[in-house]
Structure formats: structure tokens, C-alpha cells
Design a protein around this motif. Structure first.
Motif, PDB file in Angstrom:
ATOM      1  N   ALA A   1       0.822  -1.220   0.000  1.00  0.00           N
ATOM      2  CA  ALA A   1       0.000   0.000   0.000  1.00  0.00           C
ATOM      3  C   ALA A   1       0.853   1.265   0.000  1.00  0.00           C
ATOM      4  O   ALA A   1       0.812   2.047   0.936  1.00  0.00           O
ATOM      5  N   GLY A   2       1.615   1.454  -1.066  1.00  0.00           N
ATOM      6  CA  GLY A   2       2.449   2.653  -1.134  1.00  0.00           C
ATOM      7  C   GLY A   2       2.800   3.038  -2.555  1.00  0.00           C
ATOM      8  O   GLY A   2       2.424   2.374  -3.520  1.00  0.00           O
ATOM      9  N   GLY A   3       3.532   4.120  -2.665  1.00  0.00           N
ATOM     10  CA  GLY A   3       4.017   4.608  -3.946  1.00  0.00           C
ATOM     11  C   GLY A   3       5.403   5.188  -3.744  1.00  0.00           C
ATOM     12  O   GLY A   3       6.066   4.889  -2.754  1.00  0.00           O
ATOM     13  N   GLY A   4       5.820   6.032  -4.672  1.00  0.00           N
ATOM     14  CA  GLY A   4       7.156   6.582  -4.527  1.00  0.00           C
ATOM     15  C   GLY A   4       7.504   7.544  -5.637  1.00  0.00           C
ATOM     16  O   GLY A   4       6.609   8.102  -6.291  1.00  0.00           O
ATOM     17  N   LEU A   5       8.795   7.730  -5.842  1.00  0.00           N
ATOM     18  CA  LEU A   5       9.297   8.650  -6.856  1.00  0.00           C
ATOM     19  C   LEU A   5       9.286   7.936  -8.200  1.00  0.00           C
ATOM     20  O   LEU A   5      10.238   7.241  -8.559  1.00  0.00           O
ATOM     21  N   SER A   6       8.208   8.123  -8.948  1.00  0.00           N
ATOM     22  CA  SER A   6       8.019   7.340 -10.172  1.00  0.00           C
ATOM     23  C   SER A   6       9.110   7.589 -11.201  1.00  0.00           C
ATOM     24  O   SER A   6       9.449   6.697 -11.979  1.00  0.00           O
ATOM     25  N   TRP A   7       9.697   8.781 -11.194  1.00  0.00           N
ATOM     26  CA  TRP A   7      10.744   9.077 -12.163  1.00  0.00           C
ATOM     27  C   TRP A   7      12.063   8.369 -11.837  1.00  0.00           C
ATOM     28  O   TRP A   7      12.999   8.399 -12.633  1.00  0.00           O
ATOM     29  N   ARG A   8      12.104   7.711 -10.678  1.00  0.00           N
ATOM     30  CA  ARG A   8      13.285   6.924 -10.309  1.00  0.00           C
ATOM     31  C   ARG A   8      12.992   5.425 -10.250  1.00  0.00           C
ATOM     32  O   ARG A   8      13.877   4.630  -9.935  1.00  0.00           O
ATOM     33  N   ALA A   9      11.774   5.053 -10.571  1.00  0.00           N
ATOM     34  CA  ALA A   9      11.383   3.648 -10.450  1.00  0.00           C
ATOM     35  C   ALA A   9      12.229   2.734 -11.329  1.00  0.00           C
ATOM     36  O   ALA A   9      12.442   1.565 -11.001  1.00  0.00           O
ATOM     37  N   HIS A  10      12.724   3.255 -12.442  1.00  0.00           N
ATOM     38  CA  HIS A  10      13.538   2.430 -13.343  1.00  0.00           C
ATOM     39  C   HIS A  10      14.803   1.898 -12.669  1.00  0.00           C
ATOM     40  O   HIS A  10      15.391   0.921 -13.138  1.00  0.00           O
TER      41      HIS A  10
ATOM     42  N   VAL B   1      15.106   0.231 -10.063  1.00  0.00           N
ATOM     43  CA  VAL B   1      14.934  -1.093  -9.443  1.00  0.00           C
ATOM     44  C   VAL B   1      14.682  -2.172 -10.489  1.00  0.00           C
ATOM     45  O   VAL B   1      14.273  -3.291 -10.145  1.00  0.00           O
ATOM     46  N   LYS B   2      14.944  -1.888 -11.750  1.00  0.00           N
ATOM     47  CA  LYS B   2      14.572  -2.814 -12.823  1.00  0.00           C
ATOM     48  C   LYS B   2      15.288  -4.158 -12.745  1.00  0.00           C
ATOM     49  O   LYS B   2      14.830  -5.135 -13.338  1.00  0.00           O
ATOM     50  N   LYS B   3      16.404  -4.242 -12.027  1.00  0.00           N
ATOM     51  CA  LYS B   3      17.137  -5.499 -11.963  1.00  0.00           C
ATOM     52  C   LYS B   3      16.693  -6.391 -10.811  1.00  0.00           C
ATOM     53  O   LYS B   3      17.241  -7.485 -10.623  1.00  0.00           O
TER      54      LYS B   3
ATOM     55  N   ARG C   1       6.233   2.056 -14.414  1.00  0.00           N
ATOM     56  CA  ARG C   1       7.535   2.634 -14.761  1.00  0.00           C
ATOM     57  C   ARG C   1       8.625   1.559 -14.753  1.00  0.00           C
ATOM     58  O   ARG C   1       9.548   1.597 -15.579  1.00  0.00           O
ATOM     59  N   VAL C   2       8.540   0.621 -13.823  1.00  0.00           N
ATOM     60  CA  VAL C   2       9.513  -0.477 -13.801  1.00  0.00           C
ATOM     61  C   VAL C   2       9.362  -1.325 -15.062  1.00  0.00           C
ATOM     62  O   VAL C   2      10.346  -1.693 -15.711  1.00  0.00           O
ATOM     63  N   LEU C   3       8.121  -1.623 -15.433  1.00  0.00           N
ATOM     64  CA  LEU C   3       7.881  -2.434 -16.628  1.00  0.00           C
ATOM     65  C   LEU C   3       8.376  -1.729 -17.886  1.00  0.00           C
ATOM     66  O   LEU C   3       8.930  -2.361 -18.791  1.00  0.00           O
ATOM     67  N   LEU C   4       8.193  -0.422 -17.950  1.00  0.00           N
ATOM     68  CA  LEU C   4       8.642   0.341 -19.113  1.00  0.00           C
ATOM     69  C   LEU C   4      10.162   0.319 -19.260  1.00  0.00           C
ATOM     70  O   LEU C   4      10.693   0.515 -20.358  1.00  0.00           O
ATOM     71  N   SER C   5      10.852   0.067 -18.154  1.00  0.00           N
ATOM     72  CA  SER C   5      12.318   0.002 -18.196  1.00  0.00           C
ATOM     73  C   SER C   5      12.805  -1.432 -18.383  1.00  0.00           C
ATOM     74  O   SER C   5      13.978  -1.716 -18.173  1.00  0.00           O
TER      75      SER C   5
END
Length: 202
Positions: free
Chosen positions: A111-120, A122-124, A149-153
């Protein structure tokens, strides 16, 4: 500003050899209440570090303090450094996952979110998020945006929504030890695939 030394409790599997190198699951508590029973039951093949956030602070502002708490556990317990993961309060988990993305095997924000412009960043690592579909405190879109955003990266992320559930879903996520066992199985060295976003035995 003064930043505190975090205090936590380490739980080990029942009957575990103290010298055995085990995964470490870090739990960032959403409140100062008692830990969920599954964390203390001793059924998960991992050491579990239960941390509570000091009054007046937010998890997303304490990445170095979380690091320090982990290092103290590693200094006093046998820990598999390739299998360190984080679960718990959503904003804190997303924030720490971004901060420590090169060292974590997986992350499970609740139940949270974050800095979407930095989500990439964690792609690994695989990120499995949980959210109440009817969350009136924090709309699920905040978590969904991070996942997208993770999926897009070209990363690995997945969200489980609980129909008609509001914000407080930790008891449901941790109603069994299934997600904790899934976390304990992850490693920074594994070749992860989206088929592994399942709680079925691997």
C-alpha cells in the motif's frame, strides 16, 4: 537534523543453526504495534529483521539508518548477502529499494508509492506490490504508476490488488508465510522471470 539509531528485533527460523548463512528479510513496520505473528513464528527459512520507524520520522528519509541496522545484523548473525530483501510500509520500501537497488534481491511494498521518475532504478530486482483496490487513504494509482515505470524500463514488477479492501491490508498479505518464503528464495544472482511471480512452490 538529528537522525536516530534504529532499533529492531531479529527473528530466526525454529531450530536454525546459528552459524548457517540465511537470507535476511527486512520488515519496515507501518506502525509501532506488535509484529505480525507470521514474522515471529519461525517457519520462514530466513532471518527477519523487524524495524519500527521512530516518532517524527518517515521511512523514506532513513535509508542510511536502515543500512546501518542491516550491517549490525550482518555483524552478529550469519547472513547470505545475495539474499537481502525488504517488505512493509509501501513508501519506505519503494524508497529503500531505489536507494539500495544494487544490493537487494527483491522488494515487497504494501500500500504505497514513490518517486516514479526513479522507479527504473529497481529494474534489476523483482518488485511485488500489494494494494487495496478500494484504498481511501492512498489511491492504488500511486503504486500502479511505480509498477508501470519499472515495466517500461524492462524490469520485473507485479501488483496484487485486494478487491474491496481499504488501506490496511498487511494482515491479509501476511496471513500466511507464503510471500516471505517467496522473498527468501530470491537472490541477486538469479535470472528472474515473470513466471516466478507466483506463490506456488517453485
Amino acid at each position: 537534523m538529528f537522525y536516530p539509531i534504529l532499533r529492531g528485533t531479529v527473528y530466526a527460523p525454529t531450530g536454525a543453526d546459528a552459524a548457517a548463512s540465511l537470507p535476511l528479510i527486512v520488515y519496515l513496520a507501518p506502525d509501532t504495534g506488535e509484529p505480525p505473528a507470521v514474522l515471529t513464528a519461525g517457519t520462514v527459512p530466513a532471518r527477519i529483521l523487524y524495524l519500527t520507524c521512530p516518532d517524527g520520522f518517515h521511512w523514506q528519509n532513513l535509508p542510511y539508518e536502515i543500512d546501518d541496522a542491516i550491517e549490525k545484523v550482518k555483524a552478529s548473525h550469519a547472513v547470505d548477502s545475495d539474499r537481502i530483501s525488504v517488505i512493509g510500509e509501501g513508501f519506505g520500501v519503494w524508497s529503500y529499494a531505489i536507494f539500495a537497488h544494487k544490493r537487494l534481491s527483491c522488494a515487497v511494498p504494501i500500500a504505497g508509492g514513490g518517486l516514479s521518475w526513479r522507479a527504473h532504478e529497481v529494474k534489476k530486482m523483482p518488485v511485488w506490490a500489494f494494494h487495496g483496490a478500494a484504498d481511501s487513504t492512498l489511491n492504488r494509482i500511486h503504486g500502479q504508476e511505480m509498477i508501470e515505470r519499472v515495466l517500461l524500463s524492462s524490469g520485473h514488477s507485479h501488483m496484487t490488488l485486494y478487491p474491496e479492501r481499504d488501506h490496511a491490508i498487511t494482515d491479509e498479505v501476511l496471513s500466511t508465510d507464503a510471500i516471505l518464503r517467496w522473498m527468501a528464495a530470491r537472490s541477486v544472482t538469479e535470472e528472474f522471470s515473470d513466471e516466478k511471480f507466483t506463490l506456488d512452490p517453485e
